[in-house]
Design a protein around this motif. Sequence first.
Motif, PDB file in Angstrom:
ATOM      1  N   HIS A 158      -9.886   3.367  13.456  1.00  0.00           N
ATOM      2  CA  HIS A 158     -10.947   3.730  12.777  1.00  0.00           C
ATOM      3  C   HIS A 158     -11.216   5.267  12.783  1.00  0.00           C
ATOM      4  CE1 HIS A 158     -12.761  -0.178  11.205  1.00  0.00           C
ATOM      5  NE2 HIS A 158     -11.968  -0.504  12.637  1.00  0.00           N
ATOM      6  N   SER A 159     -10.092   6.123  13.222  1.00  0.00           N
ATOM      7  CA  SER A 159     -10.330   7.694  13.377  1.00  0.00           C
ATOM      8  C   SER A 159      -8.972   8.112  13.055  1.00  0.00           C
ATOM      9  CB  SER A 159     -10.955   8.036  14.629  1.00  0.00           C
ATOM     10  OG  SER A 159      -9.953   7.549  15.683  1.00  0.00           O
ATOM     11  N   ALA A 160      -9.080   9.242  12.778  1.00  0.00           N
ATOM     12  CA  ALA A 160      -7.791  10.142  12.653  1.00  0.00           C
ATOM     13  C   ALA A 160      -8.102  11.524  12.846  1.00  0.00           C
ATOM     14  CB  ALA A 160      -6.999   9.939  11.045  1.00  0.00           C
ATOM     15  N   VAL A 198       1.392  11.386  18.476  1.00  0.00           N
ATOM     16  CA  VAL A 198       0.504  11.827  19.517  1.00  0.00           C
ATOM     17  C   VAL A 198       0.394  10.866  20.487  1.00  0.00           C
ATOM     18  CG1 VAL A 198      -1.477  12.980  20.256  1.00  0.00           C
ATOM     19  CG2 VAL A 198      -0.214  14.204  18.440  1.00  0.00           C
ATOM     20  N   THR A 199      -0.093   9.782  20.123  1.00  0.00           N
ATOM     21  CA  THR A 199      -0.354   8.405  20.949  1.00  0.00           C
ATOM     22  C   THR A 199       0.605   7.937  21.618  1.00  0.00           C
ATOM     23  OG1 THR A 199      -2.229   8.050  19.208  1.00  0.00           O
ATOM     24  CG2 THR A 199      -1.526   6.361  20.886  1.00  0.00           C
ATOM     25  N   GLY A 200       1.833   7.948  20.991  1.00  0.00           N
ATOM     26  CA  GLY A 200       3.196   7.156  21.400  1.00  0.00           C
ATOM     27  C   GLY A 200       3.590   8.224  22.533  1.00  0.00           C
ATOM     28  N   ARG A 201       3.296   9.572  22.755  1.00  0.00           N
ATOM     29  CA  ARG A 201       3.694  10.370  23.696  1.00  0.00           C
ATOM     30  C   ARG A 201       2.619  10.590  24.762  1.00  0.00           C
ATOM     31  NH1 ARG A 201       6.136   9.887  19.381  1.00  0.00           N
ATOM     32  NH2 ARG A 201       8.474   9.970  19.360  1.00  0.00           N
ATOM     33  N   ASN A 202       1.450   9.969  24.593  1.00  0.00           N
ATOM     34  CA  ASN A 202       0.368  10.356  25.422  1.00  0.00           C
ATOM     35  C   ASN A 202       0.166  11.483  25.684  1.00  0.00           C
ATOM     36  OD1 ASN A 202      -0.082   7.562  26.342  1.00  0.00           O
ATOM     37  ND2 ASN A 202       2.017   7.524  27.332  1.00  0.00           N
ATOM     38  N   LEU A 225       0.510   9.810  10.342  1.00  0.00           N
ATOM     39  CA  LEU A 225       1.780   9.712  11.369  1.00  0.00           C
ATOM     40  C   LEU A 225       1.469  10.725  12.540  1.00  0.00           C
ATOM     41  CD1 LEU A 225       4.567   9.723   8.796  1.00  0.00           C
ATOM     42  CD2 LEU A 225       3.545   7.735  10.177  1.00  0.00           C
ATOM     43  N   LEU A 226       0.488  11.903  12.460  1.00  0.00           N
ATOM     44  CA  LEU A 226       0.530  12.704  13.270  1.00  0.00           C
ATOM     45  C   LEU A 226      -0.016  12.095  14.714  1.00  0.00           C
ATOM     46  CD1 LEU A 226       0.445  15.316  14.836  1.00  0.00           C
ATOM     47  CD2 LEU A 226      -1.762  15.907  13.542  1.00  0.00           C
TER      48      LEU A 226
END
Length: 262
Positions: free
Chosen positions: A179-181, A237-241, A232-233
Amino acid sequence: MGSDGNRICIYTVTHKLCHIPSSDPMYQVLLVGKQLQGTPAGWIRDSMGDSISDRNSRYNELTGLYWIWKNAPYDIVGLCHYRRFFATYKGKIRNLVSGEISGLIDEAYILKQLRRYDIILHNKTFFKEGNQKQLCLKKGMRLETDNKIPVEILDLVERIFRQIYPSEFDVYKRVMNGHSAHLLNMMIAEKDVVDRYCQWLFALLFRIEICLDEMYPGRELPRLMGLIAERLLDVWVTGRNLKVKECFTVNTERIDRSWIAR
């Protein structure tokens, strides 16, 4: 290090004549697309060097990001817009109270934050619906005029993402259902971080674009790739912590009083 000896450059992406509310030489205007004929003194164009300037109608500020990836000579790079700039807390408060545009972040601020964080992004925008539903084009809206995406295109993005980056698909779903970006495609980071993101992002977008041309032959599809990239940003970012420093922004054309999407 940059060719002029400076370490940092924040590229201000614009498609028209604009005023930069700072005399700091760290800010460099990057003219994107072909809307404006001629290049004002001191500006650079995203058609110089390795570029995708001719795709600006679909990619918006991303043609500027692509240019930064391929051509920028600085150690730390950033992207902001001709009307949206990163600002300090005090600068944001002054903007809210009086409409004044001041307190744009400077080199000292950036260096301090990047000692603790991996990337500086625009403050999160929060949605009542999840990202996927909020972004989806509702019945009666037109693709050419609304900042939304038809469900069949969102399905295509999901399918291609899963094909290209299967190990990150769970992160993709988590972000798209969140629920955020961090919107606007604005960022500041070490050049190596931006380069790695761009390599990941454009490999995906170019594959999506090929399929879109098959789905919508002859259609311009304005702003579409820029809208997709906004979500996608956070996946990358999340996938790489990565450690994210959220930063306020000010808008030179209006006062932003809320970060809540309605």
